[in-house]
Design a protein around this motif. Structure first.
Motif, PDB file in Angstrom:
ATOM      1  N   LYS A 245       0.831  -1.208   0.000  1.00  0.00           N
ATOM      2  CA  LYS A 245       0.000   0.000   0.000  1.00  0.00           C
ATOM      3  C   LYS A 245       0.868   1.261   0.000  1.00  0.00           C
ATOM      4  CE  LYS A 245      -4.282  -1.866   1.816  1.00  0.00           C
ATOM      5  NZ  LYS A 245      -5.368  -1.722   2.831  1.00  0.00           N
ATOM      6  N   VAL A 246       1.797   1.286  -0.953  1.00  0.00           N
ATOM      7  CA  VAL A 246       2.689   2.434  -1.123  1.00  0.00           C
ATOM      8  C   VAL A 246       2.216   3.235  -2.337  1.00  0.00           C
ATOM      9  CG1 VAL A 246       5.062   3.162  -1.563  1.00  0.00           C
ATOM     10  CG2 VAL A 246       4.613   1.162  -0.116  1.00  0.00           C
ATOM     11  N   LYS A 247       2.204   4.557  -2.210  1.00  0.00           N
ATOM     12  CA  LYS A 247       1.834   5.412  -3.335  1.00  0.00           C
ATOM     13  C   LYS A 247       3.047   6.185  -3.835  1.00  0.00           C
ATOM     14  CE  LYS A 247      -3.099   6.064  -2.547  1.00  0.00           C
ATOM     15  NZ  LYS A 247      -4.202   7.048  -2.388  1.00  0.00           N
ATOM     16  N   SER A 259       4.373   5.589   2.292  1.00  0.00           N
ATOM     17  CA  SER A 259       3.550   4.601   2.986  1.00  0.00           C
ATOM     18  C   SER A 259       3.257   5.096   4.389  1.00  0.00           C
ATOM     19  CB  SER A 259       4.281   3.253   3.054  1.00  0.00           C
ATOM     20  OG  SER A 259       5.286   3.278   4.052  1.00  0.00           O
ATOM     21  N   GLU A 260       2.496   4.310   5.148  1.00  0.00           N
ATOM     22  CA  GLU A 260       2.182   4.691   6.524  1.00  0.00           C
ATOM     23  C   GLU A 260       3.434   4.717   7.395  1.00  0.00           C
ATOM     24  OE1 GLU A 260       0.379   1.599   9.036  1.00  0.00           O
ATOM     25  OE2 GLU A 260       0.332   0.331   7.235  1.00  0.00           O
ATOM     26  N   LEU A 261       4.507   4.077   6.932  1.00  0.00           N
ATOM     27  CA  LEU A 261       5.721   3.995   7.743  1.00  0.00           C
ATOM     28  C   LEU A 261       6.738   5.078   7.412  1.00  0.00           C
ATOM     29  CD1 LEU A 261       6.266   0.132   7.705  1.00  0.00           C
ATOM     30  CD2 LEU A 261       5.290   1.523   9.529  1.00  0.00           C
ATOM     31  N   LYS A 263       8.477   7.960   4.140  1.00  0.00           N
ATOM     32  CA  LYS A 263       8.562   8.514   2.802  1.00  0.00           C
ATOM     33  C   LYS A 263       9.983   8.322   2.279  1.00  0.00           C
ATOM     34  CE  LYS A 263       7.649  13.056   0.670  1.00  0.00           C
ATOM     35  NZ  LYS A 263       7.235  14.437   0.998  1.00  0.00           N
ATOM     36  N   TYR A 286      -1.636   1.827  -6.112  1.00  0.00           N
ATOM     37  CA  TYR A 286      -0.650   1.372  -5.143  1.00  0.00           C
ATOM     38  C   TYR A 286       0.469   0.562  -5.805  1.00  0.00           C
ATOM     39  CZ  TYR A 286      -3.653   2.637  -1.178  1.00  0.00           C
ATOM     40  OH  TYR A 286      -4.397   3.315  -0.253  1.00  0.00           O
ATOM     41  N   THR A 322       5.506  -2.202  13.011  1.00  0.00           N
ATOM     42  CA  THR A 322       4.165  -1.991  13.569  1.00  0.00           C
ATOM     43  C   THR A 322       3.684  -3.346  14.042  1.00  0.00           C
ATOM     44  OG1 THR A 322       2.890  -2.468  11.564  1.00  0.00           O
ATOM     45  CG2 THR A 322       3.737  -0.225  11.806  1.00  0.00           C
TER      46      THR A 322
END
Length: 402
Positions: A245-247, A259-261, A263, A286, A322
Motif C-alpha cells: 500500500k505504497v503510493k 507509505s504509513e511507515l 517517505k 498502489y 508496527t
C-alpha cells in the motif's frame, strides 16, 4: 549430448487438476538447468513429461529438435534419478548399474566396460556386489546416479534426488553430481525445492509456482531483476521484505514512495527505470516496495522499530515496525531483543512492483547480464490473471444426485 525444448506444454490430470500451464523453456547442449519451486509447483510433473512417463495434455517436447511427444519413454534415451530409492532390491549394485544396458541388449563386454568406468568415477568399487538393503541412503542415491549415467543417455533428469539426506551428505552428493556433469559434459535438468542447492548447481533457474513458470534466468539476474514479487521472495535468503500500500508522489522534479511507515525519495536511476511512473502519480495506484535485508543497516532514520529476535548467528535481526509489519535487517554487534532501533535503507536497491499484478515496474538496466536464451525475455502472467486461470481450471465438483 542433447538440447531440450518445451513448447506450450500443458498437463491436466483426469481429476481436472492442472499440473502444468503453457510451459515454454529450452536447455542447451551441456547445460545444467535447474527447476526450482515449492511442493506442488509442477517440478516432478514437468520432468515426467520430458521423460515420457506421463503424456502432456497438449504441447510438444523436443530433444535435439526432434518432437518426442509421441515417442515411448524407452526410445527417448533419457535417464531419470528419482527422489525415492528405485534400485532393484534383488539385484546387487553391479547388476543394478548394468540393468539398462542389458535391457537394450548391449554386448556384455560393453556392459563390463561402462560399469567399471562409472564405478571408478563414483567410488563404488567396494560395494559392487552388495545388495541395496545393506547400503546407506547416500550410497543408494550414488548408485541411482551411477545407474542413470552408465548407459550415457542424451539427457539426464533429476527429481529432487537429495531431499532425504542430511546437510553434509547432501553437500557431498551435490559435488558428486557436479563432477559427473563436468566429466560427461551432459545436459542435466535438475528439480529441487532447496534454493541453496539450486543456486549452487544451476547455470540457469526455472522458477515455478502452481504449474506456472514465473521466470527463467541466471541466479544473479533472478536476484537483481525479479519479474514479480514471487520470484523476489523466493530468490534470496533471508527473504525480501515487502512494504505494501505504497503510493508514488511527485514534488517538483522529485519522486517519492509514500507509505504509513515513511517517505522514501526515489533515486534518479530508479525513476529512469520506472518507465510509466507518472501514471502511478496521477492515478494513485498502489505499488509494493521490496527491500532486501542485505540492503539495510541498523542505524538511520528511514524506518524504526523494536528488535524481536536476532538470527543467523547475529548477522540479521527481526524488527517489529508496527503490530502487523516486521522487517528482517542486517544486525550489528551487541544488538539484542527489545532494543529500539532506526533502520537505514539503500534506496538505490529498491524493488518496485504493481500492487495488483505483482509484476515488476522497473526496466532492466546496464547491470543485467544478457544471455543467448530467448526465454529470459519471458514475462509471467499478472497475479490477478493467474488467479483467474487457476479458478477456471479447478476440477469441477459434481453435485450428488438425490
Amino acid at each position: 549430448m542433447s538440447s531440450l525444448k518445451l513448447s506450450n506444454v500443458n498437463k491436466v490430470y483426469p481429476s481436472g487438476e492442472t499440473a502444468l500451464y503453457e510451459v515454454n523453456l529450452e536447455a542447451n547442449d551441456k547445460e545444467f538447468l535447474v527447476i526450482v519451486g515449492a511442493d506442488g509447483s509442477g517440478k516432478s510433473s514437468l520432468l515426467r513429461v520430458i521423460a515420457g512417463l506421463e503424456d502432456a495434455t497438449s504441447g510438444e517436447v523436443f530433444i535435439d529438435d526432434k518432437d518426442m511427444s509421441d515417442v515411448e519413454p524407452k526410445n527417448r534415451d533419457v535417464a531419470m534419478v528419482f527422489q525415492s530409492n528405485t534400485l532393484y532390491p534383488s539385484l546387487n549394485v553391479y547388476d543394478n548399474m548394468a540393468f539398462g544396458l542389458r535391457l537394450r541388449k548391449s554386448p556384455e563386454a560393453l556392459v563390463q566396460e561402462r560399469v567399471k568406468v562409472v564405478a571408478n568415477m563414483l567410488g563404488l568399487n567396494d560395494i559392487l556386489y552388495k545388495k541395496p538393503k545393506v547400503l546407506t541412503a547416500a550410497m543408494k542415491q550414488r548408485v541411482s546416479v551411477a545407474r542413470a549415467i552408465v548407459r550415457e543417455p542424451r539427457l539426464y533428469l533429476f527429481d529432487d534426488p537429495l531431499s532425504g539426506l542430511d546437510e553434509k551428505l547432501r553437500s557431498d552428493m551435490l559435488n558428486v553430481i557436479l563432477n559427473v556433469q563436468a566429466r560427461l559434459q551432459g545436459t542435466f535438468v535438475y528439480a529441487t525445492k532447496n534454493l541453496p542447492e539450486a543456486l549452487t548447481i544451476g547455470t540457469r533457474l526455472v522458477v515455478m509456482k502452481d504449474g506456472f513458470v514465473q521466470q527463467i534466468d541466471t541466479p544473479s539476474n533472478l536476484y537483481d531483476y525479479p519479474a514479480n514479487t514471487y520470484v523476489a521472495f523466493y530468490i534470496g535468503s533471508p527473504t525480501i521484505n515487502f512494504l505494501k500500500k505504497v503510493k508514488i508522489t511527485a514534488e517538483g522534479e522529485k519522486y517519492y514512495a509514500v507509505s504509513e511507515l515513511g517517505k522514501f525519495e526515489l533515486t534518479a536511476e530508479t525513476v529512469s527505470r520506472f518507465g510509466n511512473i507518472n501514471d502511478y502519480v496521477t492515478s494513485g495506484k498502489y505499488v509494493t516496495l521490496g527491500i532486501r535485508p542485505e540492503d539495510t543497516e541498523i542505524g538511520g532514520q528511514a524506518l524504526s522499530g523494536a528488535v524481536t529476535e536476532v538470527t543467523d548467528g547475529g548477522d540479521y535481526a527481526e524488527v517489529e515496525l508496527t503490530r502487523d509489519i516486521s522487517f528482517t535487517v542486517r544486525a550489528k554487534d551487541g544488538l539484542k531483543k527489545g532494543d529500539n532501533v532506526g533502520i537505514s535503507v539503500d534506496l538505490s536497491r529498491l524493488y518496485i512492483f504493481d500492487a495488483v499484478t505483482c509484476l515488476t515496474l522497473l526496466k532492466k538496466d546496464g547491470g543485467y547480464t544478457e544471455t543467448e536464451f530467448k526465454d529470459a525475455a519471458f514475462t509471467p502472467l499478472p497475479f490477478d490473471e493467474e488467479v483467474r486461470i487457476h479458478e477456471s481450471l479447478k476440477p469441477k465438483k459434481h453435485a450428488k444426485k438425490k
